[in-house]
Design a protein around this motif. Structure first.
Motif, mmCIF file in Angstrom:
data_model
loop_
_atom_site.group_PDB
_atom_site.id
_atom_site.type_symbol
_atom_site.label_atom_id
_atom_site.label_comp_id
_atom_site.label_asym_id
_atom_site.label_seq_id
_atom_site.Cartn_x
_atom_site.Cartn_y
_atom_site.Cartn_z
ATOM 1 N N VAL A 1 0.862 -1.183 0.000
ATOM 2 C CA VAL A 1 0.000 0.000 0.000
ATOM 3 C C VAL A 1 0.895 1.229 0.000
ATOM 4 O O VAL A 1 1.839 1.322 0.800
ATOM 5 C CB VAL A 1 -0.924 0.037 1.234
ATOM 6 C CG1 VAL A 1 -1.795 1.287 1.209
ATOM 7 C CG2 VAL A 1 -1.795 -1.215 1.295
ATOM 8 N N LEU A 2 0.626 2.168 -0.892
ATOM 9 C CA LEU A 2 1.279 3.467 -0.839
ATOM 10 C C LEU A 2 0.696 4.192 0.365
ATOM 11 O O LEU A 2 -0.472 4.586 0.352
ATOM 12 C CB LEU A 2 1.005 4.237 -2.126
ATOM 13 C CG LEU A 2 1.955 5.384 -2.454
ATOM 14 C CD1 LEU A 2 3.306 4.845 -2.864
ATOM 15 C CD2 LEU A 2 1.387 6.233 -3.572
ATOM 16 N N PHE A 3 1.508 4.374 1.411
ATOM 17 C CA PHE A 3 0.950 4.628 2.738
ATOM 18 C C PHE A 3 1.470 5.921 3.352
ATOM 19 O O PHE A 3 2.668 6.073 3.600
ATOM 20 C CB PHE A 3 1.304 3.450 3.649
ATOM 21 C CG PHE A 3 0.598 3.443 4.979
ATOM 22 C CD1 PHE A 3 -0.740 3.115 5.059
ATOM 23 C CD2 PHE A 3 1.274 3.750 6.138
ATOM 24 C CE1 PHE A 3 -1.394 3.096 6.284
ATOM 25 C CE2 PHE A 3 0.640 3.732 7.369
ATOM 26 C CZ PHE A 3 -0.714 3.405 7.442
ATOM 27 N N SER A 4 0.545 6.853 3.608
ATOM 28 C CA SER A 4 0.883 8.085 4.308
ATOM 29 C C SER A 4 0.346 8.088 5.730
ATOM 30 O O SER A 4 0.695 8.974 6.523
ATOM 31 C CB SER A 4 0.294 9.290 3.561
ATOM 32 O OG SER A 4 -1.125 9.260 3.610
ATOM 33 N N GLY A 5 -0.523 7.121 6.038
ATOM 34 C CA GLY A 5 -1.209 7.127 7.321
ATOM 35 C C GLY A 5 -2.440 8.004 7.310
ATOM 36 O O GLY A 5 -3.117 8.125 8.331
ATOM 37 N N GLY A 6 -2.741 8.624 6.153
ATOM 38 C CA GLY A 6 -3.934 9.444 6.027
ATOM 39 C C GLY A 6 -5.181 8.610 5.825
ATOM 40 O O GLY A 6 -5.136 7.371 5.751
ATOM 41 N N LEU A 7 -6.298 9.283 5.710
ATOM 42 C CA LEU A 7 -7.602 8.612 5.635
ATOM 43 C C LEU A 7 -7.657 7.594 4.498
ATOM 44 O O LEU A 7 -8.055 6.439 4.712
ATOM 45 C CB LEU A 7 -8.699 9.665 5.466
ATOM 46 C CG LEU A 7 -10.120 9.145 5.219
ATOM 47 C CD1 LEU A 7 -10.620 8.336 6.405
ATOM 48 C CD2 LEU A 7 -11.065 10.320 4.921
ATOM 49 N N ASP A 8 -7.269 7.988 3.281
ATOM 50 C CA ASP A 8 -7.432 7.121 2.121
ATOM 51 C C ASP A 8 -6.571 5.866 2.231
ATOM 52 O O ASP A 8 -7.044 4.751 1.992
ATOM 53 C CB ASP A 8 -7.075 7.878 0.838
ATOM 54 C CG ASP A 8 -7.838 9.189 0.714
ATOM 55 O OD1 ASP A 8 -8.916 9.293 1.317
ATOM 56 O OD2 ASP A 8 -7.346 10.101 0.035
ATOM 57 N N SER A 9 -5.298 6.041 2.581
ATOM 58 C CA SER A 9 -4.412 4.873 2.663
ATOM 59 C C SER A 9 -4.758 3.993 3.852
ATOM 60 O O SER A 9 -4.572 2.768 3.804
ATOM 61 C CB SER A 9 -2.944 5.309 2.723
ATOM 62 O OG SER A 9 -2.671 6.084 3.876
ATOM 63 N N MET A 10 -5.289 4.563 4.921
ATOM 64 C CA MET A 10 -5.723 3.752 6.058
ATOM 65 C C MET A 10 -6.923 2.890 5.678
ATOM 66 O O MET A 10 -7.002 1.706 6.063
ATOM 67 C CB MET A 10 -6.064 4.653 7.240
ATOM 68 C CG MET A 10 -4.848 5.230 7.948
ATOM 69 S SD MET A 10 -3.925 3.979 8.886
ATOM 70 C CE MET A 10 -5.053 3.684 10.254
ATOM 71 N N LEU A 11 -7.869 3.463 4.934
ATOM 72 C CA LEU A 11 -8.999 2.671 4.473
ATOM 73 C C LEU A 11 -8.541 1.504 3.609
ATOM 74 O O LEU A 11 -8.999 0.363 3.777
ATOM 75 C CB LEU A 11 -9.969 3.549 3.686
ATOM 76 C CG LEU A 11 -10.846 4.524 4.480
ATOM 77 C CD1 LEU A 11 -11.643 5.415 3.538
ATOM 78 C CD2 LEU A 11 -11.787 3.762 5.406
ATOM 79 N N ILE A 12 -7.638 1.782 2.674
ATOM 80 C CA ILE A 12 -7.157 0.723 1.788
ATOM 81 C C ILE A 12 -6.448 -0.363 2.585
ATOM 82 O O ILE A 12 -6.656 -1.562 2.361
ATOM 83 C CB ILE A 12 -6.231 1.313 0.710
ATOM 84 C CG1 ILE A 12 -7.036 2.180 -0.265
ATOM 85 C CG2 ILE A 12 -5.512 0.204 -0.046
ATOM 86 C CD1 ILE A 12 -6.186 2.900 -1.282
ATOM 87 N N ALA A 13 -5.600 0.033 3.529
ATOM 88 C CA ALA A 13 -4.859 -0.952 4.317
ATOM 89 C C ALA A 13 -5.799 -1.821 5.147
ATOM 90 O O ALA A 13 -5.630 -3.047 5.213
ATOM 91 C CB ALA A 13 -3.850 -0.238 5.218
ATOM 92 N N ALA A 14 -6.786 -1.204 5.785
ATOM 93 C CA ALA A 14 -7.730 -1.968 6.613
ATOM 94 C C ALA A 14 -8.544 -2.939 5.770
ATOM 95 O O ALA A 14 -8.783 -4.087 6.172
ATOM 96 C CB ALA A 14 -8.641 -1.016 7.372
#
Length: 654
Positions: free
Chosen positions: A375-388
């Motif tokens: 996951v291209l991950f910033s810890g922001g809302l969008d990447s957190m949703l994708i990771a979860a």
């Protein structure tokens, strides 16, 4: 798949149906000269499993054609040196120029290249594909729906069979595909070339339309470095470049019907753009929302009215239950629109993370500790949703790589939020092994890398494009450090392990801001013109995302041998979000971190991501701090850069 390219020469092109402006650019005497080998080198850089080429020779005298193949390699030298044969301009005038091509004037050459990053199917695949009817296909995409693909099948081979049996209705087949794609297809029976990219431009395809300087028609997933280096010698004038060899191919399906006129026997190719035949797809492209401006009672209802969890259970899967709030109490109710979006997003991630047979067979045998999807991950809302959601969709035995880039060590905003995000993910999924891959960079030492990314973002040419491109390129490379779960970002002596992600699939959050009003300009439009102006701005964003974002992003990520996949740009997700009243998607009367992307924040709450649900929007160039470093390097200071509107400034080459 990985990348495709085509060079056509020896043919006079009629571009008039496209209404293109074919006025030749003002250039110096030097020409952008590169060969099939240059295109091949650009595709080989992506680290494909295989790379092949085929040359199709067309003869106008007897309508014959001949295919010359080079499997697993490239024909480095082409017999065609044609740079200035005839073509028909959009204004109807035919430009008669001296042709230096060594092939006869009654013949044409089509050079196909196909690079394959194989993620599906049990048998090794080499492109271009050719069937018994002499049809030729090079394809870069993924079919996630619309066409049935068995778990052990390769979607490129299935597509080849369908196209071979479609008897002229190529647009019907391509309009059925759900997923990203770019394609070049020679249809032997009709003597017609087809090419195009999906309706949202999720796969890059660049085009060079014929000009006086170079009358070849060229298509490529990426610009060769040679062409970019020559193009980089220009001086910018009035915010535009004098030399523009490549452009993003507008989304759609195109064909070139090749015929020989009677008077001079020169092959003529007439270029045409075709309509999509899928009604739903046409509606998504138009991006018209039924409910834009709420009546006072509707807006009040959407803010206050919710349904009890027991009733909602009939609408969602059984694993969604009311989740604890920050105070520890169980939420008494669940938003129906949020549940609907959650279901669509979960299915989208599932389609993009399903591990087909290729992952358990042949040279791609996977170890249990390997992370197949990152996951291209910033810890922001969008990447957190994708990771979860990826956690819910991926076998629990696999690790998940979270790729995070910083140009300010442990102090970049995206690094800080990424660490907090991993902690929250470990709370809701304690048995999953999460790997936060910390990729640290120093812009001043990235001279070679910057030059490489400049070729990848081409034809984009602003400092903002370059900054985003560098951050994406480094993230996709996945070359960083992994630290223990208890490491703190303030601990200078923490111990880490050097790590390079081997995941060949990277999930990216593109499309969330455009569809859910995540940009600052959306709030500005809302304040100046209310709901209708907001809708028009979001519509503009979605209809230009192919040109401003996706081609560039696809090229930068693919250069590391990875495939970018965009869960928020799934056709069904777009349809669901577009079908909701705009006031259910966003509420810009509320402050940042609450009202913007309102629907996604509600989805995050459903998943138990309570901290992520309140995070404000932060663009990658600012969150990684590359914009700050770029401003200092190129403008002397952030203040000077802001005064010059640095993000939109065209890069001047020295």
């Amino acid at each position: 798949m990985c990348g495709i390219a085509l060079i056509i020469c020896g043919i006079r092109f009629d571009l008039s149906p496209l209404l293109l402006d074919t006025t030749p650019p003002v250039t110096n005497s030097d020409q952008l000269e590169f060969s099939i080998g240059d295109l091949g080198a650009a595709l080989r850089r992506r680290g494909p499993d295989s790379l092949g080429s085929k040359k199709l020779l067309l003869h106008s005298s007897d309508s014959d054609c001949e295919v010359v193949s080079s499997i697993g390699g490239l024909e480095e030298e082409s017999n065609c040196e044609c740079k200035s044969n005839c073509f028909s301009a959009a204004n109807g005038r035919t430009l008669h120029l001296q042709c230096t091509c060594t092939i006869p004037s009654s013949s044409g050459e089509l050079h196909f290249l196909g690079a394959t990053l194989q993620l599906r199917g049990v048998n090794p695949l080499v492109q271009p594909l050719i069937d018994s009817s002499k049809n030729i296909l090079v394809y870069n995409g993924e079919i996630f729906g619309g066409i049935d693909i068995a778990s052990d099948e390769n979607d490129g081979e299935v597509l080849m069979r369908l196209l071979g049996g479609c008897k002229g209705s190529v647009p019907n087949v391509l309009s059925r595909i759900k997923g990203p794609w770019a394609i070049i297809y020679w249809q032997e029976s009709s003597r017609r070339l087809w090419f195009g990219r999906d309706a949202f431009g999720r796969r890059s395809l660049l085009v060079h339309w014929p000009t006086r300087e170079d009358s070849r028609l060229l298509l490529s997933s990426v610009s060769p470095v040679a062409s970019n280096e020559r193009a980089s010698d220009f001086e910018a004038e009035n915010g535009t470049t004098k030399l523009s060899f490549w452009e993003e191919l507008p989304c759609g399906i195109y064909s070139v019907s090749i015929n020989a006129p009677d008077h001079d026997a020169v092959l003529v190719g007439k270029v045409k753009k075709h309509e999509w035949t899928n009604v739903m797809l046409e509606e998504l492209i138009k991006w018209e929302r039924t409910s834009v401006e709420p009546k006072p009672e509707e807006f009040h209802f959407s803010r206050c009215e919710t349904l009890r969890g027991q009733h909602d259970m009939n609408l969602v899967t059984s694993d969604i239950v009311p989740l604890p709030s920050k105070s520890g109490n169980v939420q008494p109710s669940i938003s129906v629109p949020a549940q609907t979006v959650l279901i669509a997003l979960r299915e989208s991630v599932l389609r993009r993370s399903s591990l087909h047979t290729i992952f358990q067979a042949g040279t791609h045998d996977m170890e249990k500790d390997l992370s197949p999807v990152a996951v291209l991950f910033s810890g922001g809302l969008d990447s957190m949703l994708i990771a979860a959601l990826l956690h819910e969709c991926l076998d629990p035995s696999y690790e998940i790589d979270l790729l995070n880039v910083s140009f300010d060590g442990q102090f970049a905003p995206d690094r800080i939020s990424a660490k907090a995000g991993v902690s929250e993910l470990r709370r809701i999924a304690p048995l999953r092994k999460w790997k936060l891959v910390e990729i640290d960079a120093d812009l001043s030492s990235l001279t070679f890398e910057t030059k490489r990314v400049l070729s990848l973002i081409n034809p984009a040419n602003t400092y903002m494009d370059l900054n985003i491109g560098i951050a994406l390129w480094l993230a996709a490379g996945g070359d960083g450090w992994v630290y223990g779960e208890n490491s703190k970002y303030s601990d200078e002596n923490r111990q880490g392990v050097k790590y390079k992600s081997r995941a060949r699939i990277v999930l990216v959050g593109s499309g969330a801001d455009e569809q859910c009003a995540g940009y600052g300009r959306h709030r500005t439009k809302y304040r100046s013109g209310s709901w209708l102006r907001l809708h028009e701005e979001m519509k503009l964003d979605m209809q230009r995302i192919w040109k401003r974002n996706l081609g560039r992003d696809d090229r930068c990520i693919a250069d590391s041998g990875k495939e970018a996949r965009f869960p928020f740009l799934d056709e069904d997700v777009i349809r669901i979000l577009l079908g909701l009243p705009l006031w259910e998607v966003t509420n810009l009367d509320q402050p940042s971190g609450i009202g913007d992307k309102k629907i996604l924040r509600e989805v995050a709450e459903l998943l138990g991501l309570h901290e992520a649900a309140t995070l404000p929007k932060r663009a990658i160039q600012f969150g990684t701090r590359i914009a700050r470093e770029s401003n200092r390097k190129n403008f002397g200071s952030n203040r000077a850069a802001n005064q010059a509107s640095a993000g939109s400034v065209v890069i001047h080459k020295r």
